[in-house]
Structure formats: structure tokens, C-alpha cells
Write a protein that holds these residues in place. Structure first.
Motif: not given
Length: 650
Positions: A133, A137, A139, A188, A203
Motif C-alpha cells: 500500500h 505497508e 503484507r 491494511c 493494497m
């Protein structure tokens, strides 16, 4: 693994992912082991530049909370700590997805990385996909459960597509039709929206090694701290001393010895005053006699260097980050590169060759002057100890432009030191410096920007000649007019019209000042394009791989430095040999091959810069391969919508 510091600073920074050598999977850097670099860094100056950049970042910033240098750790990378990431795996036999929260979770629950599905003992392989993102962030993919059959038979269905947006989680139980797009479950939870975005679309998922996953942000500077003149930085006095040295207004051998109150000769005589004396005094029969009369009357005194600078420059000198100190800092770095380092000019190389009895080599070096004059260079010199410092202070994801993403500082746990890390690489390396001829650049500007002849449009009282045609007579007349300007007047015109250029390719000019904007764009693109062409050609001659060469630009001084970034403890002398024995070949190849591109005419129609002709590694380029165009050196091609006379067409 062993990697160089320069590689670490671009590819192995905290929160970045990489492929571990030896097929050991994908990992993410968690921390850099560092040594303290405070003693070799002008901390106040660097922090001020970093904060100025991040706090003016349109996309916002996260983590830069203090102006106190004690709250930051300037560290030299010595080692990299990392852990496996992403921790979502796929069975190589049955394709079942396995998700773990962390690397520790993998170690505790399934250290052998074998499939846990009943009846299957296949090996697990990491998914190479991550979700990103623009808030910063990162992930792993979060597997979903089938509402009916749980996660025992859930796989990642790629649907024979290369586009991640087409991927689905699906259940492989016969007769079960459950599936769901992966994008629906990758979020996120933040509300960050980049300035250029219309809405927060969460994201997006991509391959972990994609360039958009991680962009390091850094600044590079010549290290004045170890040179002992860092105290001149960021001050009006230091800026004026550097500019006085560039203008030739002082005979001091060291910049520290420049006396701004030194008298530098007579004030330029007012022609109207001379004519008035000649007309009103019957005993004065010539204009020269009128000038002598004014001198005798004391109406013509000498100026100090400071007064002359005040007369020539129209740069704002007030407040933090003023135009004068901004320009002075760049000129200060340039003056250091010329006067305080171990350098050899072409005449010095020639003299050394003759002194050793190598007359043929000396004659060849002597002939280089013709090549330099032909291509508009003023000087070339070899530098043995170019002291470049690189500071990496944060990163963005999803975009590197300031309207695309939020810039994030490294966490305080990302290094050994106390405070927010700023990672430092310092090296003294061999380099070659190319200086353009200011008079030739001014002629080129006058040819391309007619407004430079308009006193009402330029900054200050110095104008360039109007060029009404492209014939030899018109060009020769303009050249003579520019040559009639003094050295300080030529440089003053350039400094009065060159605004700062952000490393993201944005010109910081007053939008109402079209001449300043045009001059800044033309000069910077000329210098930057020249740098890339020389760097590419140098890699074929010097013995260095192209990724082991980098550029450093002094646009306000019309100067380019190509330096070796291999960070070795020894100097292999490749740059020295290239200039001494191959400079004519380097310049000849640059001129004859620099305008070649396999994608023409398309490349020329779309800006004249691409991977085939001008782009280099982002490790090598300080400006992300932006603000480049072959047009500024070679001229616009007929099949484009631009009409630029190239610097080398003069």
C-alpha cells in the motif's frame, strides 16, 4: 551472502525483500548492523536537507518527528539481518496453500516445510507475491477458508493469467464452486490516500521483486566535513566565497582564504558620464581623456568582491534555504572538487608524460584540446580521491513521486544505534570531471531561448544577444557578443537563472518566470544527458562495469563527475588510464553513437530517452532516469513536435 555497501544501500535496506542466494527462498531485511558515522558527517546540514525534503513531500511523511540530530543515528552498514518473508507457502504436489503469521511461527510449527494436508508429503514453496500500500505497508497473502470445507483444499488459482488481479482463492473439493478474488482480502485498514489518488483502493498485490514494492530515498553530497570546510556550508558568507572563487574575483589559493573585502579593480565606467565630461569640458578632446579625468577626480574607485557580487547576482539571500545559500552550497562542493582534492588536468598529464620521456603519449594528450573545443568542453580532469557521501533516509511503496505515496522513515529498531536511522556510505574514489564551456552554453541558450535577449524578461541586468537567423554570420556575431562579457558576467547570468532541481525531476522555478524555467530545464537536461552518454561510453573504455559507475552533477557549475562506486579499498587507475590514453575515443564515441537508439523514431517522438539509449542503473543515476533527452545534445529530429538546436550541433 556477501554484498557491497552500495548494494546494501539500494537492495537490502530494512523492510525490503530479496531473493537469498543458493535458492534459499525470499527474505525480508529486518535490521542493519551499523557502526557510528557521526564523526564523518555534517549532521546538522544533512538532517536539515532531509527534513526539508520530507516535510515538503506532498504525499506526507511518517517517522521524521524531530529536528534534533541526537534523535537520529547516522550509521554505516556492516551487516544485514533478515528473516523469511512472505510466510505463505504452496505445496509443490497438491498446491494447497499454507499460511503462517511470522518466520518464528514457521520455525515452531513446520520447520521442515512439508505439506500438512492428510496423505500428502510435498515440499512447500514460498509464494513470490506480496501486497503493498502507498502508506508504506507490506503484507503477505492471507489465505481464505472455504465456508464449507475449511482450508484443507484451498489453493491459489492463477487462472493461467500473469495478472495478479485475476487470481482467486478456490476450493478443490469436487462439486464445490467456492472462490473469491485475493484482492478482496488484502487490506491494511488505513485511510491514507495519496494526493494523486481519487480514492483509497486499498493494497495491491504484485511480485515481491517488482520495483514498485520498495523505493529507497537518498541524497548524495561531496563530503566537505573531512575536507575541513564544512563550516562554510549553509551560510551567506560561505556561499559568497564559493561564488567569488567560481567567478575569478579572488586570487586566494584556498576558499577559506577568500577575502570578500578584497579590492578587485576599477568599477565599470558609465559611458554616459564619459560622454558628458567630453561634451562639457573644452580642454578634453578625446573620450580616453575624459576617462582619465574621471579617474583623477576620484569618481572611479575599485570595488570589493562582495560589492561586485551584489552588483551581479539577483539571488534571494533571506531565510532558510535561500537561493544564495542553495547555489553557494553546490558551488562550494564544485570548488572543493577542483581545489582541495588530488587532481590532474590535461596539461599536467601531458607534462608528466613528457617528463617520463613518453613523447608520443604527451603529443596525444596535447591533441585532446581540439576534441574538447569541438564539443564545447572547457576542461577535463582526473580526481583520485573524490569524496562522495550517500545518505539513505527512508522509503516509499507503490510510487516514488511525491504525489504518489507516503515517505516512511526507518524504524528505530532497524539499526544498532539509538534514534531514527539514516544510513551512510562514504567513499573516496577515482573519478573524471568534465566541465562545459560557459560561453558556449550561453550561445546555445541564446539560440534556443529568444527571451534571454529581453531585458524585461531576464533576472538582473545581463542579457544574451538576439539571434535572428541560423547562418554562420548570425552565430558568429552572437558568439562575439558573449565573448565580450566578462567571466563573472557569464557565470552571473547562469546563476541568476538556474533554479534548484529535485532528484525527482521537478524544477523549483517561479511559474511566472518563463526565462528562469526554460534556462533551468535546458541546462539541467543538457548536463544530465551528457552525463549519461559519457557514463555509458566510459564503461566500455575504463574497464568498469556500467553498474560500477555513477554520476554526480554540478548543474550550476556546468560540470559532470563520473566516478567509480565499487567501494574498493584500492584505486585501480581505470579512470586515469581512460583520460590519459583514450579520451579522444571516449568523446568520439559519445558524439558518433550517443544519438543512436534501436527504438527510434518512437523514442525520439516520446522524449528521446529510454532504456536503449540513455537510461542507466538507478544505482548510477541520481535522478531516477528522469529529465533526460538526446535532443538537448544532438537537436530535435524532424519527426518530432520539438524544435531544439542541440549543443553539439553548434
Amino acid at each position: 551472502m556477501e554484498r557491497s555497501k552500495s548494494q546494501v544501500l539500494y537492495q537490502f535496506l530494512p523492510e525490503n525483500t530479496f531473493d537469498y542466494s543458493g535458492q534459499r527462498g525470499i527474505w525480508k531485511t529486518t535490521r542493519l548492523e551499523t557502526s557510528d558515522a557521526s564523526g564523518t558527517v555534517s549532521k546538522e546540514y544533512i538532517l536539515k536537507r532531509v527534513l526539508a525534503r520530507v516535510r515538503n513531500w506532498e504525499g506526507g511523511q511518517n517517522g521524521f518527528v524531530s529536528r534534533n540530530t541526537d534523535h537520529y543515528h547516522f550509521g554505516v552498514p556492516e551487516g544485514v539481518r533478515a528473516e523469511p518473508f512472505p510466510t505463505t507457502y504452496e505445496c509443490s504436489k497438491c498446491e494447497k496453500v499454507h499460511g503462517y503469521y511470522t518466520a518464528d511461527d514457521v520455525q515452531n510449527k513446520n520447520p521442515g516445510l512439508t505439506c500438512r494436508r492428510s496423505g500428502c508429503d510435498g515440499n512447500l514453496e514460498q509464494y513470490q507475491f506480496v501486497s503493498v500500500h502507498t502508506c508504506g505497508e507490506l503484507r503477505r497473502l492471507y489465505p481464505q477458508k472455504c465456508p464449507t470445507h475449511g482450508d484443507e483444499h484451498v489453493v491459489l488459482d492463477r487462472r493461467d493469467s500473469q495478472r495478479v488481479r485475476n487470481f482467486h482463492w478456490s476450493c478443490r473439493v469436487g462439486g464445490c464452486s467456492w472462490e473469491t478474488p485475493i484482492r478482496n482480502y488484502q487490506n491494511c485498514g488505513c485511510d491514507y490516500i495519496p494526493p494523486a489518488g481519487d480514492e483509497n483502493d486499498g493494497m495491491y498485490t504484485t511480485v515481491h521483486r517488482a520495483g514498485s514494492v520498495y523505493y529507497p530515498h537518498y541524497i548524495s553530497t561531496v563530503n566537505l566535513h573531512t575536507a575541513g570546510i564544512g563550516h562554510l556550508r549553509d551560510s551567506t558568507d560561505g556561499a559568497k566565497k564559493a561564488i567569488a572563487r567560481l567567478f575569478g574575483l579572488t586570487d586566494a589559493q584556498r576558499i577559506e582564504d577568500v577575502n570578500l573585502n578584497q579590492r578587485i579593480g576599477e568599477v565599470e565606467m558609465d559611458d554616459e558620464k564619459v560622454v558628458e565630461v567630453y561634451s562639457t569640458h573644452d580642454d578634453i578632446t578625446t573620450l580616453d581623456a575624459a576617462r582619465d579625468y574621471l579617474r583623477e577626480q576620484g569618481n572611479l574607485g575599485s570595488q570589493t568582491a562582495n560589492e561586485r557580487l551584489g552588483q551581479l547576482l539577483v539571488l534571494d539571500a533571506d531565510g532558510e534555504g535561500s537561493e544564495l545559500t542553495e547555489a553557494g552550497d553546490e558551488i562550494l562542493q564544485y570548488v572543493l572538487s577542483r581545489e582541495s582534492l588530488t587532481t590532474e588536468t590535461l596539461p599536467e598529464l601531458e607534462s608528466a608524460a613528457r617528463g617520463r620521456g613518453f613523447s608520443d603519449k604527451a603529443d596525444r594528450i596535447s591533441s585532446y584540446r581540439d576534441d574538447l573545443d569541438h564539443l564545447g568542453f572547457d576542461d577535463v580532469r582526473v580526481i583520485e580521491d573524490f569524496p562522495v557521501q550517500t545518505f539513505v533516509y527512508g522509503y516509499t511503496r507503490g510510487g516514488r513521486e511525491e504525489d504518489e505515496a507516503q515517505i516512511t522513515a526507518f524504524s528505530q529498531s532497524a539499526s544498532d544505534g539509538d534514534g531514527t536511522p539514516i544510513f551512510v556510505d562514504t567513499s573516496e574514489t577515482e573519478a573524471v570531471q568534465f566541465d562545459l564551456d560557459p560561453a558556449r552554453v550561453l550561445l546555445w541558450l541564446a539560440l534556443n531561448i529568444p527571451e534571454t535577449s529581453d531585458l524585461g524578461a531576464v533576472n538582473g541586468d545581463i542579457t544574451l544577444p538576439e539571434i535572428t537567423g541560423r547562418d554562420d554570420a548570425a552565430i558568429d556575431y552572437a558568439r562575439s557578443e558573449i565573448d565580450a562579457l566578462t567571466t563573472e558576467e557569464q557565470w552571473a547570468f547562469l546563476l541568476n537563472h538556474l533554479a534548484p532541481v529535485e532528484r525527482y525531476g521537478r524544477f523549483q522555478t517561479d511559474l511566472d518566470d518563463s526565462v528562469e524555467e526554460l534556462v533551468t530545464e535546458y541546462v539541467f537536461k543538457l548536463v544530465h544527458t551528457l552525463s549519461h552518454i559519457l557514463l555509458k561510453q566510459a564503461s566500455t573504455i575504463s574497464g568498469f562495469d556500467r553498474t560500477n559507475l555513477s554520476e554526480f552533477l554540478f548543474p550550476r557549475a556546468l560540470s559532470v563527475v563520473i566516478y567509480a562506486n565499487n567501494r574498493e579499498e584500492f584505486n585501480i587507475g581505470g579512470m586515469h588510464t581512460m583520460v590519459e590514453q583514450q579520451l579522444d575515443n571516449l568523446l568520439g564515441q559519445a558524439e558518433s553513437h550517443g544519438n543512436e537508439c534501436v527504438y527510434d523514431p518512437v523514442c525520439s517522438q516520446r522524449g528521446g530517452a529510454c532504456l536503449s539509449c540513455l537510461h542507466v542503473s538507478e544505482i548510477s543515476c541520481s535522478f531516477f532516469n528522469q529529465v533526460l533527452s538526446r535532443d538537448y545534445l544532438f537537436g530535435s529530429r524532424p519527426n518530432t513536435d520539438k524544435d531544439i538546436d542541440g549543443y553539439w550541433t553548434l
